[in-house]
Motif scaffolding. Structure first.
Motif, PDB file in Angstrom:
ATOM      1  N   ARG A  94       5.876  -8.686 -11.941  1.00  0.00           N
ATOM      2  CA  ARG A  94       6.873  -8.130 -12.872  1.00  0.00           C
ATOM      3  C   ARG A  94       7.836  -9.192 -13.380  1.00  0.00           C
ATOM      4  O   ARG A  94       8.610  -8.929 -14.290  1.00  0.00           O
ATOM      5  CB  ARG A  94       7.618  -6.969 -12.188  1.00  0.00           C
ATOM      6  N   HIS A 128       0.684  -5.940 -13.701  1.00  0.00           N
ATOM      7  CA  HIS A 128       1.752  -5.233 -14.428  1.00  0.00           C
ATOM      8  C   HIS A 128       1.658  -5.471 -15.937  1.00  0.00           C
ATOM      9  O   HIS A 128       1.757  -4.534 -16.730  1.00  0.00           O
ATOM     10  CB  HIS A 128       3.112  -5.654 -13.883  1.00  0.00           C
ATOM     11  N   ASP A 167       6.490   5.829 -18.636  1.00  0.00           N
ATOM     12  CA  ASP A 167       7.010   4.832 -19.560  1.00  0.00           C
ATOM     13  C   ASP A 167       6.015   4.687 -20.714  1.00  0.00           C
ATOM     14  O   ASP A 167       4.798   4.662 -20.480  1.00  0.00           O
ATOM     15  CB  ASP A 167       7.130   3.505 -18.788  1.00  0.00           C
ATOM     16  N   LYS A 190      11.452   5.044 -20.924  1.00  0.00           N
ATOM     17  CA  LYS A 190      12.314   4.483 -19.884  1.00  0.00           C
ATOM     18  C   LYS A 190      12.970   3.218 -20.415  1.00  0.00           C
ATOM     19  O   LYS A 190      12.305   2.346 -20.969  1.00  0.00           O
ATOM     20  CB  LYS A 190      11.453   4.146 -18.651  1.00  0.00           C
ATOM     21  N   ASP A 217       1.334   5.612 -12.374  1.00  0.00           N
ATOM     22  CA  ASP A 217       2.025   4.351 -12.654  1.00  0.00           C
ATOM     23  C   ASP A 217       1.288   3.216 -11.945  1.00  0.00           C
ATOM     24  O   ASP A 217       0.500   3.450 -11.019  1.00  0.00           O
ATOM     25  CB  ASP A 217       3.476   4.435 -12.164  1.00  0.00           C
ATOM     26  N   ASP A 218       1.561   1.986 -12.393  1.00  0.00           N
ATOM     27  CA  ASP A 218       0.912   0.854 -11.712  1.00  0.00           C
ATOM     28  C   ASP A 218       1.561   0.597 -10.348  1.00  0.00           C
ATOM     29  O   ASP A 218       0.871   0.384  -9.354  1.00  0.00           O
ATOM     30  CB  ASP A 218       0.915  -0.423 -12.588  1.00  0.00           C
ATOM     31  N   ILE A 219       2.909   0.634 -10.324  1.00  0.00           N
ATOM     32  CA  ILE A 219       3.641   0.269  -9.104  1.00  0.00           C
ATOM     33  C   ILE A 219       4.673   1.349  -8.789  1.00  0.00           C
ATOM     34  O   ILE A 219       5.345   1.846  -9.703  1.00  0.00           O
ATOM     35  CB  ILE A 219       4.391  -1.074  -9.311  1.00  0.00           C
ATOM     36  N   ILE A 220       4.799   1.701  -7.512  1.00  0.00           N
ATOM     37  CA  ILE A 220       6.006   2.419  -7.068  1.00  0.00           C
ATOM     38  C   ILE A 220       6.741   1.452  -6.162  1.00  0.00           C
ATOM     39  O   ILE A 220       6.193   0.996  -5.156  1.00  0.00           O
ATOM     40  CB  ILE A 220       5.697   3.701  -6.280  1.00  0.00           C
ATOM     41  N   SER A 221       7.956   1.139  -6.510  1.00  0.00           N
ATOM     42  CA  SER A 221       8.765   0.257  -5.673  1.00  0.00           C
ATOM     43  C   SER A 221       9.815   1.101  -4.944  1.00  0.00           C
ATOM     44  O   SER A 221       9.562   1.631  -3.869  1.00  0.00           O
ATOM     45  CB  SER A 221       9.381  -0.843  -6.529  1.00  0.00           C
ATOM     46  N   GLY A 223      10.850   3.957  -5.921  1.00  0.00           N
ATOM     47  CA  GLY A 223      10.552   5.374  -6.160  1.00  0.00           C
ATOM     48  C   GLY A 223      11.436   6.000  -7.227  1.00  0.00           C
ATOM     49  O   GLY A 223      11.205   7.144  -7.633  1.00  0.00           O
ATOM     50  N   GLY A 224      12.416   5.250  -7.726  1.00  0.00           N
ATOM     51  CA  GLY A 224      13.358   5.812  -8.703  1.00  0.00           C
ATOM     52  C   GLY A 224      12.667   6.339  -9.954  1.00  0.00           C
ATOM     53  O   GLY A 224      13.041   7.396 -10.475  1.00  0.00           O
ATOM     54  N   THR A 225      11.663   5.615 -10.429  1.00  0.00           N
ATOM     55  CA  THR A 225      10.961   6.026 -11.654  1.00  0.00           C
ATOM     56  C   THR A 225      10.259   7.364 -11.445  1.00  0.00           C
ATOM     57  O   THR A 225      10.334   8.259 -12.297  1.00  0.00           O
ATOM     58  CB  THR A 225       9.931   4.944 -12.045  1.00  0.00           C
TER      59      THR A 225
HETATM   60  C1  R5P Z   1       7.775  -0.853 -14.157  1.00  0.00           C
HETATM   61  O1  R5P Z   1       7.692  -1.068 -15.356  1.00  0.00           O
HETATM   62  C2  R5P Z   1       6.625  -0.405 -13.314  1.00  0.00           C
HETATM   63  O2  R5P Z   1       5.542   0.021 -14.066  1.00  0.00           O
HETATM   64  C3  R5P Z   1       7.060   0.701 -12.372  1.00  0.00           C
HETATM   65  O3  R5P Z   1       7.371   1.852 -13.112  1.00  0.00           O
HETATM   66  C4  R5P Z   1       8.258   0.274 -11.594  1.00  0.00           C
HETATM   67  O4  R5P Z   1       8.048  -0.968 -11.017  1.00  0.00           O
HETATM   68  C5  R5P Z   1       8.586   1.274 -10.518  1.00  0.00           C
HETATM   69  O5  R5P Z   1       9.741   0.858  -9.846  1.00  0.00           O
HETATM   70  P1  R5P Z   1      10.610   1.890  -9.036  1.00  0.00           P
HETATM   71  O6  R5P Z   1       9.692   2.617  -8.094  1.00  0.00           O
HETATM   72  O7  R5P Z   1      11.605   1.042  -8.301  1.00  0.00           O
HETATM   73  O8  R5P Z   1      11.254   2.811 -10.003  1.00  0.00           O
END
Ligand code: R5P
Length: 293
Positions: A94, A128, A167, A190, A217-221, A223-225
């Motif tokens: 990212r 990403h 997004d 977003k 989604d590609d990533i959950i970090s 979890g806020g998204t």
């Molecule tokens: C961001 O553009 C990625 O696609 C994910 O949506 C993002 O990394 C998720 O992050 P978080 O879980 O902290 O909201």
């Protein structure tokens, strides 16, 4: 080809070895008392092409990156004729552009480090931003695990579910899932404050009333998204909400927060081994490595 099992991806590398028929070469690793890594390829690879499978997810992604870099160098010194780095989750993906002056581009630095260590080719999953690959100093490819995740939900009986990307820029993910799920697809919008990191999510013309929706989604970090998307879905009358992601980092209490937000199940892959990694990347990586031969 031989498959070298990076310490962070041993079960996945063994599954790829079993599915491709390419011999598995184990690795010995340890950490010295001062915190430095030791790593050794425990098998003969002289004259062979090798694929080193090593994910670089948290915790300790920097250590995992160094293990991979050292393994590439070890493979070259041991006489491998070609080294492919297979990195299911690529840390720093990212950090793919200069957002604020004074920053670097982490993903490009990592790629140059791999090249310097002896990596000839690079393969990852749902990077990403695919455009990052143009700056890699070696042939580099990303493949998508979204069809496998969508198939998981089809097998659980959710054919026809709505595929939602949180997004607009990730709408391609919803579309890949839609091709398997067969229902509608859409996205939220977003925006992120580059200084505070705070995001704002909005929906336009979202029609999910009474529907089963899978947020992809590609990533959950943190979890806020996903928490934000689940809230919008509830406000818009969705009946059931599920979540599929390729790289489920689930930092801190992300899993609990997502489930508390009404998401019924979170599904990820073994790019990040853990409780939610219910979909294996082994078939996808095996097929890709076989195709590359
Ligand atoms: C961001 O553009 C990625 O696609 C994910 O949506 C993002 O990394 C998720 O992050 P978080 O879980 O902290 O909201």
């Amino acid at each position: 080809m031989k498959i070298v099992s990076g310490p962070a991806s041993i079960p996945l590398a063994e599954a790829v070895s079993a599915q491709t028929g390419y011999p598995n070469v184990p690795v010995v690793s340890k950490v010295f008392p001062d915190g430095e890594s030791y790593i050794r390829i425990d098998g003969d690879i002289k004259g062979d092409e090798v694929a080193i499978i090593q994910t670089t997810c948290p915790p300790m992604q920097d250590g995992k990156l160094f293990q991979l870099t050292f393994l590439a160098d070890s493979a070259r010194r041991a006489g491998a004729t070609k080294v492919t780095a297979v990195v299911p989750y690529l840390a720093y993906a990212r950090q793919d552009k200069i957002f604020l002056s004074g920053e670097g581009i982490g993903v490009e630095t990592i790629a140059r480090m791999f090249k310097a260590a002896g990596v000839d080719e690079f393969l990852t999953v749902n990077l990403h931003s695919e455009t990052s690959l143009k700056q890699f100093p070696m042939p580099a490819k990303t493949v998508s695990a979204i069809p496998l995740i969508a198939d998981y939900f089809v097998k659980k009986g959710y054919k026809g579910a709505y595929a939602l990307s949180p997004d607009k820029g990730a709408m391609y993910i919803a579309q890949q899932a839609q091709a398997i799920l067969g229902g509608d697809a859409g996205h939220l919008n977003k925006t992120r404050d580059r200084y505070t990191g705070q995001t704002v999510q909005t929906a336009e013309g979202l029609n999910v009333k009474g529907q089963t929706v899978i947020i992809l989604d590609d990533i959950i970090s943190t979890g806020g998204t996903i928490v934000g998307a689940a809230k919008i879905l509830r406000e818009n009358g969705a009946k059931h909400v599920f979540c599929g992601c390729v790289h489920g980092l689930l930092i801190g209490d992300a899993e609990k927060r997502i489930l508390d937000a009404g998401v019924e199940e979170i599904v990820g892959t073994d790019s990040v081994p853990g409780a939610i990694s219910k979909v294996s990347l082994a078939p996808l990586l095996s097929q890709t490595l076989k195709g590359a031969k």
